[in-house]
Design a protein around this motif. Structure first.
Motif, PDB file in Angstrom:
ATOM      1  N   VAL A 153      43.226   4.477   6.978  1.00  0.00           N
ATOM      2  CA  VAL A 153      43.978   5.357   6.100  1.00  0.00           C
ATOM      3  C   VAL A 153      44.210   4.642   4.782  1.00  0.00           C
ATOM      4  CG1 VAL A 153      46.063   6.674   5.836  1.00  0.00           C
ATOM      5  CG2 VAL A 153      45.068   6.372   8.083  1.00  0.00           C
ATOM      6  N   ALA A 154      43.813   5.273   3.720  1.00  0.00           N
ATOM      7  CA  ALA A 154      43.960   4.640   2.411  1.00  0.00           C
ATOM      8  C   ALA A 154      45.420   4.597   2.012  1.00  0.00           C
ATOM      9  CB  ALA A 154      43.157   5.410   1.372  1.00  0.00           C
ATOM     10  N   VAL A 155      46.010   3.434   2.156  1.00  0.00           N
ATOM     11  CA  VAL A 155      47.404   3.273   1.762  1.00  0.00           C
ATOM     12  C   VAL A 155      47.462   2.060   0.849  1.00  0.00           C
ATOM     13  CG1 VAL A 155      49.710   2.707   2.547  1.00  0.00           C
ATOM     14  CG2 VAL A 155      48.316   4.261   3.857  1.00  0.00           C
ATOM     15  N   PRO A 156      48.061   2.181  -0.302  1.00  0.00           N
ATOM     16  CA  PRO A 156      48.121   1.017  -1.176  1.00  0.00           C
ATOM     17  C   PRO A 156      48.960  -0.081  -0.546  1.00  0.00           C
ATOM     18  CG  PRO A 156      49.469   2.788  -2.025  1.00  0.00           C
ATOM     19  CD  PRO A 156      48.716   3.347  -0.868  1.00  0.00           C
ATOM     20  N   THR A 157      48.424  -1.260  -0.485  1.00  0.00           N
ATOM     21  CA  THR A 157      49.172  -2.385   0.070  1.00  0.00           C
ATOM     22  C   THR A 157      49.439  -3.373  -1.057  1.00  0.00           C
ATOM     23  OG1 THR A 157      47.053  -3.333   0.643  1.00  0.00           O
ATOM     24  CG2 THR A 157      48.264  -2.260   2.404  1.00  0.00           C
ATOM     25  N   ARG A 181      51.385   9.252   9.158  1.00  0.00           N
ATOM     26  CA  ARG A 181      50.910   8.185  10.029  1.00  0.00           C
ATOM     27  C   ARG A 181      51.784   8.020  11.253  1.00  0.00           C
ATOM     28  NH1 ARG A 181      49.323   2.976   6.640  1.00  0.00           N
ATOM     29  NH2 ARG A 181      49.722   1.935   8.596  1.00  0.00           N
ATOM     30  N   ARG A 182      53.082   8.180  11.042  1.00  0.00           N
ATOM     31  CA  ARG A 182      53.983   8.061  12.186  1.00  0.00           C
ATOM     32  C   ARG A 182      53.749   9.206  13.171  1.00  0.00           C
ATOM     33  NH1 ARG A 182      58.525   9.949  13.567  1.00  0.00           N
ATOM     34  NH2 ARG A 182      59.837   8.780  15.026  1.00  0.00           N
ATOM     35  N   SER A 183      53.606  10.411  12.638  1.00  0.00           N
ATOM     36  CA  SER A 183      53.365  11.560  13.505  1.00  0.00           C
ATOM     37  C   SER A 183      52.052  11.412  14.246  1.00  0.00           C
ATOM     38  CB  SER A 183      53.328  12.842  12.687  1.00  0.00           C
ATOM     39  OG  SER A 183      54.553  13.061  12.081  1.00  0.00           O
TER      40      SER A 183
END
Lengths: 534, 487
Positions: free
Chosen positions: B430-434, A162-164
């Motif tokens: 973006v599927a990111v667990p929160t 994500r940062r890239s």
């Protein structure tokens, strides 16, 4: 009309994919494959019907498959697309690379439908950029490539994806806005008040005000330099490449970087000939610095993918060297400058094929071992001979071995540039030596010696637990994960080998029979050098 | 003496406004005689009135420019564009608000107030007289104070008070400016002012310009009178915030455009520079403030402040380039569409205050996320959305008007704005667990949780998708829109 179909066919396929949420991953891959194949076939047909004329060479006249529909009449921007000797090979390259990526990603386990749709969307954006003959249309597609690639890196990348992705988006978006400002400058400086590239190239704007022309060229050059990327604007590239999925990297290096160099040939040189001549030495210097910087920094990398990313900076530097030399009108004759331009164009296609293949091959490393680090791999020639052979061929091609397209390209660039900028050319040739060294070193580290393979225990976190029909590749890693520390690494699978082999074969054909491509490039390159010399 | 026919013609020229007024009054009367659970009838009346107003306005665009009612009211391209955009935007806002308001005891009143505020916005855009401008200012402000506090909770009450006090302050400044204009020129009509102001004493002119612009900048939510924007936006329901941050802005920007174009065109002060500085400050400060926001609505609020900056770029070059009017026409329409779309996306998940909560709640709704991405990237100005065409036109016009530095600043700000829009896009896509979303226990959800009917669940998502599609269509079809707006 045919060209419009070619451009928007992938987008239509993407729409179909998005509209069918119940589609299985395999069916989505099939749709992707079918759309990309159809597109390549159509471009092949266009190439076959294309007649590279001698007196109407493109850019200002003799444009095939032309469509011109007004879009924003108040600023005279339109949907103006067409094909000439500059754009046709790049359109073909785009179609080939996207098809290669479609084959490579046949077994993509992670959200395959959206993945395919994004790539198809990106294909439309890339084709549109190469076909555009209107500055605003060019900008529209140019910007959309950034959006598409952002989601591919952020959604399917690994590591610090994500940062890239954010870094990639911000850097290239800065570039694209600089480009937009430059385009507005061209519009306001032109007599006809138009965004049409053909009209602008016929009657270049800002000829009476060199300062304004220089500033506009600066804005456009900045925008394209970020995209290309040239030293010192290249810092987004290694991160974006390293964290992108293999197919994404292949497209990023193979196609998206070409948008920058293509912009120099299509826009900066014909539309701002005075300014380009005046500042051509800057282009040469930036090109040579990129060549050397890219080569030496690549030499220092401990990670195969980062190393290849830096060699892209190096290879794009050659392109700019050639284009800069083409602008040194006082120092070289027409013939030499044409050769330099042809070499630069040839290098774009050649780099697309070879680096595309290299990045796909790095995907093999990631899928088997979740790392690109040199010190985690070794002696791969024994367990994976096909992979080793493909990597070796791609590396030799990329370092400019005679017989491959890279040699033809670089040879012409040096021949053409030597007369105009001898010191720069000699320095750039030195860059080839470094590149040769670093590729040989990489091959030595990865392929020879005792077999070293990373323990793939942590690979399981990526291997999906769903029971989708994906699976030979991920099943392999899953199996590997269950029995640490290591098992025999599987060699290239059919769907991985096919695209790589096709790309390398094309590079070989273009190295052995350069006439196929030169016939198309040369009239257009001659026209570019004439336009620059005005 | 042809007063009779003249007045009849004049009245007919105001048909779009009359229709809005009839919608408001008719809706109010109908609402009085309609049972609580049948209030959708009022909504239908209001929506029909809006659409009819937009259609008559579009028909009116074909006629030539003129001034009616003794030169008080201008009917030209700018007015026509604002009429159409405002009428359609109000229709969308009413539809959006209905999701959270249906069955509410004061449902009818909300729709009526929304229409009256819209009428005020159109009056702002069309007025060619300072006193009418003051009246339009009040008409565009007072209904909004009531709407801002509609949820009647602590946050809304505080926001309304702030909004009201700030509005009263700006209104006083506007009156002072108007008084200074009367002193300087002895008239209030724009035509007389344009003739008399160049000879007026500079200090008096400065007071007049600053005062009048203070009023307009308040309505537009431009720096330095933007402080109400985040509080009001975050204090009210998302759907209502969509209305408050969109409709008055359209009228205010057009009013500012007309002021720079006519009465202040030849004054011995550098009015364009003043507007350009306001534009620069709005886009820059709006962006800087948006960076740190974690709440969806506050982020959108500051994004609207920065959008005003881009809109004021074209105000700064009003009358100095022929590209200005088309640029205004495209940007106003594009802004209205896209901003409403982004707020609609917030309204779909109205219970989610922070970006993380929103992203977590949207995990299962991929289509919604696609709509959001189109709207937010549209606000950035990504092609081929409508705001991209608007930005292109505005940048071109500003540069052509001699403000190249502002174009560069705006380009830099566009990149900066991308950063915070991506802060919303990235977690949503973006599927990111929160972490589990923190329970927000404030009492502000009474109205928002009153969504019992089926339609309440469908209106906002449909709006998001329709507006996202409309933003793309307007971008691709901007040539057609300009052909309608500039016959």
């Amino acid at each position: 009309m045919l060209l419009t179909v070619v451009i928007f066919l992938p987008l239509a396929a993407a729409g179909v994919l998005l509209a069918m949420p119940r589609l299985s991953g395999r069916a989505a891959a099939a749709v992707w494959l079918a759309a990309s194949s159809a597109d390549l076939a159509l471009i092949g047909w266009m190439w076959w019907r294309y007649d590279p004329g001698s007196d109407a060479a493109g850019l200002v006249d003799g444009i095939a498959y032309e469509v011109d529909v007004p879009w924003i009449p108040t600023v005279d921007a339109g949907y103006h697309v067409g094909v000439d000797g500059l754009s046709l090979p790049l359109l073909a390259l785009t179609a080939v690379l996207f098809l290669a990526c479609a084959v490579w990603s046949l077994r993509e386990p992670d959200r395959p439908r959206t993945y395919a749709a994004l790539f198809l969307f990106l294909q439309t954006a890339c084709l549109g950029t190469f076909a555009a003959l209107d500055l605003i249309l060019f900008f529209v597609f140019f910007d959309l490539t950034i959006v598409g690639m952002y989601f591919i890196i952020a959604g399917w990348g690994h590591g610090n994806a994500r940062r890239s992705a954010l870094k990639f988006f911000l850097y290239t978006f800065v570039g694209s806005l600089a480009l937009l400002v430059g385009f507005i400058g061209l519009f306001l400086g032109s007599d006809d008040r138009t965004f049409d590239m053909v009209t602008l190239a016929k009657n270049p704007p800002l000829t009476e005000s060199p300062v304004a022309a220089g500033l506009v060229l600066l804005a456009i050059g900045l925008g394209l330099a970020v995209k290309t990327p040239l030293f010192p604007f290249h810092t987004w590239l290694p991160d974006a490449h390293t964290d992108a999925p293999a197919a994404g990297s292949a497209i990023l290096a193979g196609v998206l970087l070409k948008l920058g160099t293509y912009g120099f040939v299509r826009i900066a040189m014909p539309i701002l000939p005075d300014a380009w001549r005046r500042w051509a030495m800057v282009a040469v210097v930036v090109g040579v610095v990129s060549v050397l910087w890219g080569a030496f920094v690549a030499l220092a990398q401990t990670d195969l993918k980062r190393m290849i990313a830096y060699t892209s900076v190096n290879h794009m530097g050659y392109v700019l060297l050639g284009l800069g030399a083409a602008g040194l009108v006082g120092q070289a004759d027409d013939e030499a400058r044409t050769i330099a331009t042809v070499g630069a164009l040839y290098q774009m296609v050649s780099h697309g094929l070879l680096t595309g293949a290299l990045f796909l091959l790095t995907g093999w490393l990631w899928s088997r071992g979740r790392t690109y680090a040199f010190d985690r791999w070794g002696g791969l020639a024994r367990p994976a001979p096909v992979f080793a052979a493909a990597l070796a061929v791609a590396a030799f091609g990329s370092l400019g071995l005679p017989g491959f397209s890279g040699f033809v390209a670089e040879f012409q660039i040096f021949t053409g540039a030597l007369q105009a900028a001898p010191v720069a050319t000699v320095l750039a040739v030195a860059g080839i030596l470094v590149t040769a060294g670093l590729f040989l070193l990489a091959l030595q580290r990865l392929l020879t010696g005792a077999t070293v393979e990373p323990a793939t225990g942590h690979g399981a976190d990526h291997a999906p637990t769903r029971t989708a029909p994906h699976a030979v590749a991920s099943a392999a890693t899953a199996t590997a994960a269950r029995t640490p520390p290591r098992v025999r690494t599987e060699d290239l699978h059919g769907h991985e080998l096919l695209p790589v082999a096709a790309l390398l074969a094309l590079a070989l054909i273009l190295g052995l029979l350069p006439g196929v491509l030169l016939d198309v490039f040369e009239p257009a390159a001659r026209m570019v050098t004439q336009l620059v010399a005005r | 003496m042809n007063d009779m026919t003249g007045a009849g013609d004049d009245a007919l020229a105001l048909l779009p406004e009359l229709l809005l007024l009839i919608g408001a009054v008719g809706g109010l009367l109908l609402g009085l005689w309609t049972p609580q659970h049948r209030q959708w009838r009022v909504r239908v009346v209001v929506l029909v009135a809006c659409v009819a107003s937009a259609v008559t306005a579009a028909v009116g665009l074909a006629g030539e420019d003129r001034r009616v009612f003794e030169d008080l009211w201008v009917i030209d391209t700018t007015t026509g564009v604002v009429r159409i955009t405002v009428a359609l935007a109000v229709a969308v806002a009413v539809w959006l608000v209905s999701a959270s308001l249906s069955g509410h005891p004061r449902e009818t009143e909300a729709y009526v107030l929304m229409l009256l505020g819209a009428l005020g916005a159109v009056a702002l855009a069309a007025s060619a007289d300072v006193l009418l401008l003051v009246a339009a200012y009040l008409l565009a402000s007072v209904p909004l104070y009531a709407l801002a506090g509609y949820t009647k909770d602590a946050r809304a009450t505080e926001a309304t008070l702030k909004y009201y006090l700030m509005g009263a302050f700006a209104g006083v400044l506007l009156l002072v400016g108007a008084a200074a204009l009367v002193l300087a020129a002895g008239s209030t009509g724009y035509a007389d002012l344009a003739a008399a102001l160049p000879e007026a004493p500079a200090p008096l002119l400065a007071i007049a310009v600053l005062g009048v612009f203070a009023g307009v900048a308040f309505k537009a939510g431009a720096v330095p009178l933007h402080f109400w924007v985040p509080d009001v936006t975050a204090g009210t329901a998302p759907a209502m915030a969509a209305y408050i941050t969109t409709i008055p802005k359209l009228g205010a920007v057009a009013a500012a455009f007309r002021l720079v174009d006519e009465p202040f065109a030849d004054v011995p002060l550098d009015v364009p520079l003043l507007v350009a500085v306001v534009a620069a400050l709005s886009m820059t400060l709006g962006n800087l403030a948006a960076f740190a926001q974690t709440e969806v609505l506050r982020l959108l609020a500051y994004s609207t402040v920065s959008q005003v900056g881009y809109l004021f770029m074209v105000v700064a070059v009003a009358g100095r380039t022929e590209l200005a009017v088309p640029a205004l026409a495209v940007y106003l329409a594009g802004y209205a569409l896209t901003n409403l779309g982004a707020f609609a996306a917030a309204a779909v998940l109205g219970h989610a205050r922070s970006i993380e909560e929103w992203a977590a709640a949207a995990r299962r709704r991929r289509a919604l996320v696609v709509g959001l991405v189109v709207c937010l990237l549209g606000l950035v100005g990504t092609p081929p959305t409508a705001v991209f065409v608007g930005k292109l036109a505005v940048f071109t016009a500003a540069w052509d008007g001699g403000l190249a530095w502002l174009v560069v600043l705006a380009a830099v700000n566009t990149v900066a704005s991308l950063f915070y829009y991506l802060r919303w896009i990235a977690p949503a896509t973006v599927a990111v667990p929160t972490g589990s979303p923190a329970a927000d226990g404030s009492g502000g959800h009474e109205v928002r949780t009153m969504t019992t009917r089926e339609q309440a669940l469908t209106a906002p998502p449909v709006t998001v998708h329709a507006l996202a599609a409309a933003s793309l269509i307007l971008g691709v079809g901007s040539g057609a829109w300009l052909a309608v707006a500039l016959p």
